[in-house]
Design a protein around this motif. Structure first.
Motif, mmCIF file in Angstrom:
data_model
loop_
_atom_site.group_PDB
_atom_site.id
_atom_site.type_symbol
_atom_site.label_atom_id
_atom_site.label_comp_id
_atom_site.label_asym_id
_atom_site.label_seq_id
_atom_site.Cartn_x
_atom_site.Cartn_y
_atom_site.Cartn_z
ATOM 1 N N ARG A 38 3.144 2.023 -1.876
ATOM 2 C CA ARG A 38 3.480 2.425 -3.242
ATOM 3 C C ARG A 38 2.375 3.242 -3.903
ATOM 4 O O ARG A 38 2.581 3.839 -4.954
ATOM 5 C CB ARG A 38 3.720 1.188 -4.112
ATOM 6 N N ILE A 39 1.197 3.240 -3.296
ATOM 7 C CA ILE A 39 0.012 3.778 -3.963
ATOM 8 C C ILE A 39 -0.329 5.157 -3.417
ATOM 9 O O ILE A 39 -0.245 5.407 -2.223
ATOM 10 C CB ILE A 39 -1.192 2.831 -3.756
ATOM 11 N N SER A 40 -0.753 6.051 -4.302
ATOM 12 C CA SER A 40 -1.273 7.353 -3.880
ATOM 13 C C SER A 40 -2.307 7.820 -4.898
ATOM 14 O O SER A 40 -2.280 7.416 -6.067
ATOM 15 C CB SER A 40 -0.154 8.388 -3.761
ATOM 16 N N SER A 62 -1.472 8.667 0.310
ATOM 17 C CA SER A 62 -2.178 9.628 -0.548
ATOM 18 C C SER A 62 -2.282 10.989 0.125
ATOM 19 O O SER A 62 -2.320 12.027 -0.549
ATOM 20 C CB SER A 62 -3.579 9.107 -0.884
ATOM 21 N N CYS A 115 -0.642 -7.561 -11.031
ATOM 22 C CA CYS A 115 0.795 -7.351 -10.783
ATOM 23 C C CYS A 115 1.539 -8.656 -10.582
ATOM 24 O O CYS A 115 2.364 -8.774 -9.666
ATOM 25 C CB CYS A 115 1.022 -6.410 -9.609
ATOM 26 N N CYS A 166 -2.916 -0.705 -7.959
ATOM 27 C CA CYS A 166 -4.010 -0.126 -7.170
ATOM 28 C C CYS A 166 -5.258 -1.010 -7.194
ATOM 29 O O CYS A 166 -6.076 -0.961 -6.276
ATOM 30 C CB CYS A 166 -4.399 1.260 -7.717
ATOM 31 N N LEU A 220 1.698 0.907 -11.581
ATOM 32 C CA LEU A 220 1.214 1.149 -10.228
ATOM 33 C C LEU A 220 -0.298 1.376 -10.204
ATOM 34 O O LEU A 220 -0.953 1.077 -9.202
ATOM 35 C CB LEU A 220 1.949 2.333 -9.606
ATOM 36 N N ILE A 221 -0.842 1.897 -11.302
ATOM 37 C CA ILE A 221 -2.307 1.997 -11.389
ATOM 38 C C ILE A 221 -2.918 0.597 -11.358
ATOM 39 O O ILE A 221 -3.934 0.347 -10.703
ATOM 40 C CB ILE A 221 -2.746 2.727 -12.669
ATOM 41 N N ALA A 235 -2.224 2.937 1.834
ATOM 42 C CA ALA A 235 -2.435 3.702 0.601
ATOM 43 C C ALA A 235 -3.087 5.044 0.896
ATOM 44 O O ALA A 235 -2.736 6.071 0.296
ATOM 45 C CB ALA A 235 -3.294 2.894 -0.369
ATOM 46 N N GLY A 249 0.798 -1.225 0.000
ATOM 47 C CA GLY A 249 0.000 0.000 0.000
ATOM 48 C C GLY A 249 0.826 1.268 0.000
ATOM 49 O O GLY A 249 0.355 2.323 -0.456
ATOM 50 N N ILE A 258 -2.929 8.000 -9.503
ATOM 51 C CA ILE A 258 -4.110 7.616 -10.262
ATOM 52 C C ILE A 258 -4.586 8.760 -11.150
ATOM 53 O O ILE A 258 -4.905 8.572 -12.328
ATOM 54 C CB ILE A 258 -5.239 7.172 -9.310
#
Length: 362
Positions: free
Chosen positions: A107-109, A296, A159, A251, A247-248, A292, A105, A113
């Motif tokens: 890695r995600i923001s 974000s 992924c 998500c 990375l999208i 995440a 998580g 997106i």
């Protein structure tokens, strides 16, 4: 009567009696916990050693670390059959795996997106669900279990090995679960390595722009490492775009796994092998979403995010070594050519879908 400790603080006989009683009460609990950890340590330690060895091979010989950990793990399958390592290997293959997925998580923001624009984001999301749906349908047509269809479809769509391990954690278990997971991780890793070399050549032959090439590579190659390798082998711009697109797709891991868990619960197919009904939302997915969200909001410094990302990668590497140990090569060979055809068709489909989308939106 008064007793004195070394520092001169007096302790009454009643206090000493209470301390003794507390020790006798707590000591068996502590001993039990220590015994449990000792029981798990050997299996975890050998999995970690295999993972470190795999990383060494990856850094010095260019082989994918996940693939090496899996193959080395299979070579030590006998350790999961009997002896001191059995419980620790099972713990590592399940709990450490979920811990590693939760840490993804960081890695995600939300910024990632939004950066691509609604058309490409929509294309990626649709592609994920269509690929998973295709895997489910083809598995049925080939006479294979729906679990294999969801597992391979999700790993190709999202992924690669990380998605395969996350999805396997919520699918109900049967006698083929570990074999199917190892087959899927092995297949997507090999296909990703092959794609890392071939797909940039395809993009060049189609005269795709640097951005379009990045979208193509990030939208079709299964594993993050191979996406990065392929993208930056073309150019900095292509590498940045490919990583962003990938990375999208990452998500989508949490909502897809959550959807699977909800449907499995609704159909009454959940795994009750541990004697209790599992939670509707797996704890590792909650952890993924929390991290995440925090990332974000910009509350995780880049250095901390990088640290957790590295911990996640090592946890998954150690876990896949343990998964390999739990699977015999003989059982792996029983998976059959239909399963190979299934994952190849899913891979071909997502390539065709992304190229079609590029012709419309880029």
């Amino acid at each position: 009567m008064k007793l004195f400790v070394a520092v001169g603080t007096p302790i009454s006989s009643n206090q000493l009696s209470n301390i003794g009683y507390a020790y006798m009460t707590i000591s068996p609990i502590i001993d039990k916990r220590v015994a449990q950890w000792n029981k798990l340590f050997a299996g975890f330690a050998v999995s970690a050693i295999v993972a470190v060895t795999a990383q060494f091979f990856s850094e010095h010989y260019g082989a994918p670390a996940m693939l090496m950990a899996l193959l080395l793990g299979i070579a030590f399958n006998f350790l999961s059959e009997e002896g001191n390592c059995v419980h620790g290997i099972s713990f590592t293959a399940k709990t450490v795996l979920r811990f590693g997925v939760a840490l993804l998580g960081v890695r995600i923001s939300a910024e990632l997106i939004v950066g691509l624009g609604p058309e490409l984001i929509g294309m990626i999301i649709v592609g994920v669900f269509l690929t998973i749906g295709l895997g489910f349908v083809i598995a049925k047509l080939l006479g294979r279990n729906w679990r294999l269809g969801l597992l391979t479809g999700g790993s190709v769509a999202i992924c690669g090995a990380s998605a395969a391990m996350a999805i396997a954690a919520v699918l109900p278990k049967n006698q083929y679960s570990e074999r199917n997971l190892v087959f899927t991780v092995l297949s997507v890793t090999l296909l990703s390595t092959f794609a890392m070399v071939l797909y940039p050549i395809i993009a060049e032959s189609l005269a795709l722009s640097p951005v379009a090439t990045g979208v193509f590579l990030g939208g079709t190659i299964h594993d993050v490492a191979q996406v990065v390798g392929a993208g930056f082998s073309v150019s900095q711009e292509t590498g940045d775009t490919a990583t962003l697109v990938k990375l999208i797709r990452v998500c989508m891991l949490a909502p897809v796994v959550l959807l699977f868990a909800i449907v499995i619960r609704a159909k009454g197919l959940e795994d009750n092998s541990e004697g209790s009904r599992p939670p509707l939302v797996p704890s590792f997915i909650i952890g993924f979403l929390i991290l995440a969200t925090i990332n974000s909001l910009g509350l995780i410094p880049e250095s901390v995010a990088q640290f957790f990302s590295d911990v996640s990668r090592w946890a998954l590497l150690i876990a896949i070594a343990a998964v390999g140990m739990k699977t015999s090569l003989r059982r792996m060979l029983d998976v059959g050519g239909q399963a190979v055809l299934l994952i190849v068709l899913e891979t071909v489909f997502i390539v065709g879908f992304v190229l079609a989308g590029l012709s419309l939106f880029v």
